[in-house]
Design a protein around this motif. Structure first.
Motif, PDB file in Angstrom:
ATOM      1  N   SER A 241       0.827  -1.204   0.000  1.00 56.30           N
ATOM      2  CA  SER A 241       0.000   0.000   0.000  1.00 56.30           C
ATOM      3  C   SER A 241       0.862   1.255   0.000  1.00 56.30           C
TER       4      SER A 241
ATOM      5  N   SER B  31     -11.115   8.671  -5.707  1.00 55.50           N
ATOM      6  CA  SER B  31     -11.685   7.330  -5.633  1.00 55.50           C
ATOM      7  C   SER B  31     -12.390   6.959  -6.932  1.00 55.50           C
TER       8      SER B  31
ATOM      9  N   LYS C 274     -13.141   6.432  -0.316  1.00 55.47           N
ATOM     10  CA  LYS C 274     -11.779   6.379  -0.859  1.00 55.47           C
ATOM     11  C   LYS C 274     -11.209   4.975  -0.976  1.00 55.47           C
ATOM     12  N   SER C 275     -11.645   4.066  -0.116  1.00 56.82           N
ATOM     13  CA  SER C 275     -11.079   2.715  -0.122  1.00 56.82           C
ATOM     14  C   SER C 275     -11.944   1.708  -0.874  1.00 56.82           C
ATOM     15  N   SER C 276     -12.993   2.174  -1.519  1.00 54.80           N
ATOM     16  CA  SER C 276     -13.925   1.271  -2.202  1.00 54.80           C
ATOM     17  C   SER C 276     -13.800   1.394  -3.711  1.00 54.80           C
TER      18      SER C 276
ATOM     19  N   ASP D 171     -16.756   4.955   3.435  1.00 51.82           N
ATOM     20  CA  ASP D 171     -16.673   3.543   3.030  1.00 51.82           C
ATOM     21  C   ASP D 171     -17.638   2.679   3.827  1.00 51.82           C
TER      22      ASP D 171
END
Length: 349
Positions: A51, A173, A227-229, A265
């Motif tokens: 990451s 995103s 942001k993480s999806s 998220d």
């Protein structure tokens, strides 16, 4: 100064780093110990290292892209009060913590790289941001001038440069890029321009726009940038709306304390999970034996006609429910006249 005709040639003819990631050179070195090097791709440590590596690569890719686009141009200093936002939005709100970090970084080190602006098409003496919106905001907060390159771009080259710069950044995103693509299409740009601006293929653009078509805009705004999806999570939610019956349930979920206190998220996952539990329990399926249900082939609207003791009602739902209902309301007179001329009316007389 680079001509407008050749402005994007050196960029669009090359594959961008983050869209087409290349393997690391064989002779690349690492500061990790041999033991850590063996484990960098295993377990939690491997995931964290990967990451961090990806974020660093994206940040470097963005800098390289901007450097190529601005190569040979003259950097000037402009007052941030003379700079307006782009005519096409590419962000859904902003990460407050990340923005504060940017402000502090510029306060300590100054502005590392210039932004790109164009002379404002409508107001003399003003400029429109192509990319670098957050750097403009930071300059306003700090009361500083903004380092910028001014290029005379038309709208098409503006959105291509804006989209490509964003496509290599780590902080936009999937849904933000999808909304950007949808905004471009709404502005009248064809798929080729959208493909060029996002550096993705035709299939990806189609899926992006289908997600923003199926999920109502107010639902996307309520969830936020997530942001993480990635695409799969949003596509899963889109299917719930495409199948119909989701919008009423969404209102109940979005107003709940659990949804309001969750991050972006978590809101996406919460909403999708709760709609999963409602599968097969839509109100339209609870119609009585004498009720009549109708749905067109595109499934954009569903109607349940309910005969009552002293009246009759139409329950209209799904994506086109509001415009379809408004159309019926505005055409009641002609509909009633058609009814009076029908055989059904004459039989009742």
């Amino acid at each position: 100064m680079m001509s407008r005709k050749n402005l994007l040639t050196s960029v669009t003819e090359r594959k961008l780093t983050m869209v087409n990631s290349a393997p690391a050179p064989e002779n690349s070195t690492s500061s990790l110990s041999p033991a850590l090097q063996r484990n960098r791709n295993r377990g939690a440590f491997g995931a964290i290292t990967k990451s961090i590596d990806e974020l660093a690569e994206k940040a470097q890719a963005a800098k390289e892209f901007e450097a190529r686009l601005l190569e040979g141009a003259t950097v000037v200093e402009l007052s941030p009060t003379t700079i307006d936002a782009s005519f096409v939005a590419d962000r859904m709100g902003d990460d407050t913590a990340a923005f504060e970090e940017l402000v502090e970084a510029i306060r300590e080190r100054g502005q590392d790289s210039p932004i790109l602006v164009r002379p404002h098409p409508d107001f003399e003496g003003r400029y429109m941001t192509v990319f670098g919106h957050r750097r403009v905001r930071a300059a306003r907060v700090l009361g500083r001038l903004v380092k910028a390159v001014v290029k005379d771009l038309d709208d098409k080259n503006h959105v291509i440069a804006q989209g490509q710069e964003n496509s290599v950044r780590a902080d936009l995103s999937f849904i933000e890029k999808a909304v950007f693509a949808s905004n471009l299409e709404r502005c009248g740009y064809d798929r080729e321009v959208i493909i060029a601006s996002l550096s993705v293929d035709k299939t990806v653009v189609s899926k992006m726009i289908s997600v923003t078509t199926d999920i109502p805009a107010d639902v996307i705004r309520a969830i936020g940038p997530a942001k993480s999806s990635g695409r799969d999570r949003w596509y899963r939610l889109a299917l719930k709306f495409r199948d119909g019956g989701a919008e009423e349930r969404v209102g109940e979920v979005a107003g709940s304390p659990e949804f309001q206190s969750a991050n972006s998220d978590q809101r996406l996952e919460l909403l999708t999970r709760l709609l999963d539990t409602e599968n097969g329990k839509k109100k339209i399926s609870k119609s009585r034996p004498n009720d009549q249900a109708w749905t067109p082939e595109d499934k954009l609207v569903s109607v349940v006609a309910k005969a009552q003791t002293k009246g009759f009602s139409l329950d209209i739902r799904n994506k086109d429910a509001k415009p379809f209902g408004e159309w019926i309301s505005s055409n009641l007179e002609s509909l009633y006249e058609a009814f009076r001329k029908s055989k059904q009316y004459r039989k009742r007389r």
